[in-house]
Design an enzyme around this catalytic site. Structure first.
Site, PDB file in Angstrom:
ATOM      1  CE  LYS A  36      -0.404  -0.414   5.013  1.00 56.90           C
ATOM      2  NZ  LYS A  36      -1.226  -0.783   5.962  1.00 56.90           N
ATOM      3  CE1 TYR A 257      13.405  31.527   4.977  1.00 57.22           C
ATOM      4  CE2 TYR A 257      13.629  29.105   4.550  1.00 57.22           C
ATOM      5  CZ  TYR A 257      13.501  30.483   4.038  1.00 57.22           C
ATOM      6  OH  TYR A 257      13.419  30.694   2.816  1.00 57.22           O
TER       7      TYR A 257
HETATM    8  C1  LIG Z   1      -0.448  -1.940   6.878  1.00 61.11           C
HETATM    9  C2  LIG Z   1      -1.181  -3.114   7.357  1.00 61.11           C
HETATM   10  C3  LIG Z   1      -0.248  -4.366   7.404  1.00 61.11           C
HETATM   11  C4  LIG Z   1       1.225  -4.195   7.544  1.00 61.11           C
HETATM   12  O1  LIG Z   1       1.773  -3.693   8.600  1.00 61.11           O
HETATM   13  P1  LIG Z   1       3.347  -3.363   8.820  1.00 61.11           P
HETATM   14  O2  LIG Z   1       3.183  -2.949  10.460  1.00 61.11           O
HETATM   15  O3  LIG Z   1       3.849  -2.254   7.738  1.00 61.11           O
HETATM   16  O4  LIG Z   1       3.856  -4.748   8.671  1.00 61.11           O
HETATM   17  C5  LIG Z   1      -0.973  -5.358   7.686  1.00 61.11           C
HETATM   18  N1  LIG Z   1      -2.144  -5.555   7.875  1.00 61.11           N
HETATM   19  C6  LIG Z   1      -3.063  -4.500   7.706  1.00 61.11           C
HETATM   20  C7  LIG Z   1      -4.563  -4.531   8.083  1.00 61.11           C
HETATM   21  C8  LIG Z   1      -2.567  -3.141   7.431  1.00 61.11           C
HETATM   22  O5  LIG Z   1      -3.395  -2.094   7.084  1.00 61.11           O
END
Ligand SMILES: *Cc1c(COP(=O)(O)O)cnc(C)c1O
Length: 360
Positions: A36, A257
């Site tokens: 994702k 800044y």
């Molecule tokens: C993002 C996500 C994962 C992966 O989590 P990590 O901590 O990056 O391994 C797994 N399950 C769900 C439902 C997620 O949203």
């Protein structure tokens, strides 16, 4: 002089290695590689294409799944929050997107929508995270309603998500989630999936049928006080830029800044071609390390849109054009994140479009 702007070097061999680490830790389970948010900033299509050993992929948005399919990715793709509207549901079935169902609104839509091909459903159970998912008292009814639907492949699967598996002193919370989930699903579903990266690394008893590693694929640990290399993971992203100026600087002079940092001594200031316009956090305080010519050097002064400044020290011999590693090989993103007051997930995920991704 030969300076360059910010580049994120992505090592796909490292991603493949990291998936294998996850698979070795959970040899009985199949692996759903979580890609994702553009594979946490690493380029979803390139990462997915480099992982033929992944049994499935998971994304958070329908458009992310479509992008993978359009790019030729063939494995099933799990929509972690399911479909957001009826059109997405209709297309999910034809594109072999597995859907998560976490809310009655989705169940009602599914009940009312005839599909051209049956769809694989993962029922999301709320075992203690209390963000999405069906509450324990709803589960029985949800399973019963799904069992009646000809457009759903039977039996359904079930998943849940850990809220605190990354906190070693909160094991009891995760164990309670595992117990709750097991009690609700035992003997009633085809396959189960509980583990994010923290679960894969710390809760072998919960590996079950599918694991869902995300951050660990990118060589980063979910545990705040450790780093990926502690678990044999290799950083997948090395975020680099270079020095575009090295300046003589007098004691008592401020830099950048708001003059928020003033040098206590005569020194040399290095100016790096990176800023929040590239995704380097503006909130990184003075003292946050970067790696230049093999040594850690502290940020000095505010990060701006296009530049960041470091205190190279009075004896520095660094030159314009020298490479700067902002995180990755030699400087763990976890260490930078601790200085910034965030998690390494956010650092790699919120890269902007300006630095290009260079695949090696
Ligand atoms: C993002 C996500 C994962 C992966 O989590 P990590 O901590 O990056 O391994 C797994 N399950 C769900 C439902 C997620 O949203």
């Amino acid at each position: 002089m030969d300076a360059k702007g910010a580049v994120a070097r992505i090592n796909l061999e490292a991603v493949r290695h990291n998936l294998n680490v996850a698979k070795r830790l959970a040899p009985q389970a199949k692996a759903i590689a979580v890609v994702k948010a553009n594979a946490y900033g690493h380029g979803a299509l390139s990462v997915a294409a480099a992982l033929p050993e992944a049994d499935m992929f998971a994304v958070a948005r329908f458009e992310e799944a479509q992008q993978l399919r359009a790019g030729g990715i063939c494995q099933p793709i799990l929509l972690l929050e399911g479909f957001f509207n009826r059109g997405q549901l209709e297309q999910a079935a034809t594109q072999n997107f597995h859907i998560c169902i976490h809310h009655l609104a989705q169940l009602e839509t599914l009940e009312r929508t005839p599909l051209t091909a049956p769809v694989t459903v993962w029922v999301k159970l709320d075992s203690g995270m209390h963000r999405v998912g069906f509450r324990p008292e709803q589960v029985e009814g949800v399973f019963a309603r799904l069992a009646r639907l000809p457009q759903v492949i039977q039996p359904v699967n079930a998943m849940t998500h850990f809220a605190r598996a990354d906190e070693p002193d909160q094991n009891a919370v995760t164990q309670a989630q595992i117990a709750q989930f097991t009690q609700l699903t035992q003997g009633r579903v085809k396959a189960t999936a509980l583990c994010n990266s923290a679960g894969v690394l710390a809760f072998p008893e919960a590996h079950c049928d599918f694991i869902r590693p995300g951050i660990m694929l990118y060589g980063i640990t979910p545990f705040g006080d450790q780093q990926g290399t502690d678990f044999g993971l290799r950083p997948a992203m090395t975020f680099t830029s270079s020095l575009i100026a090295v300046r003589e600087h007098k004691a008592g002079e401020p830099v950048g800044y708001a003059g928020s940092w003033v040098s206590p001594r005569d020194t040399r200031i290095g100016v790096i071609a990176v800023g929040y316009g590239d995704g380097y956090p503006r909130t990184a305080p003075a003292g946050t390390p970067v790696l230049i010519n093999g040594r850690k050097v502290p940020l000095a002064g505010r990060v701006s849109m296009d530049m960041a400044t470091v205190d190279l020290g009075p004896e520095a011999t660094d030159k314009v054009g020298d490479e700067v590693i902002l995180w990755g090989e030699g400087l763990a993103a976890e260490e930078v994140a601790r200085h910034v007051g965030t998690i390494a997930y956010e650092l790699v995920t919120r890269m902007t479009a300006r630095p290009h991704l260079e695949y090696i």
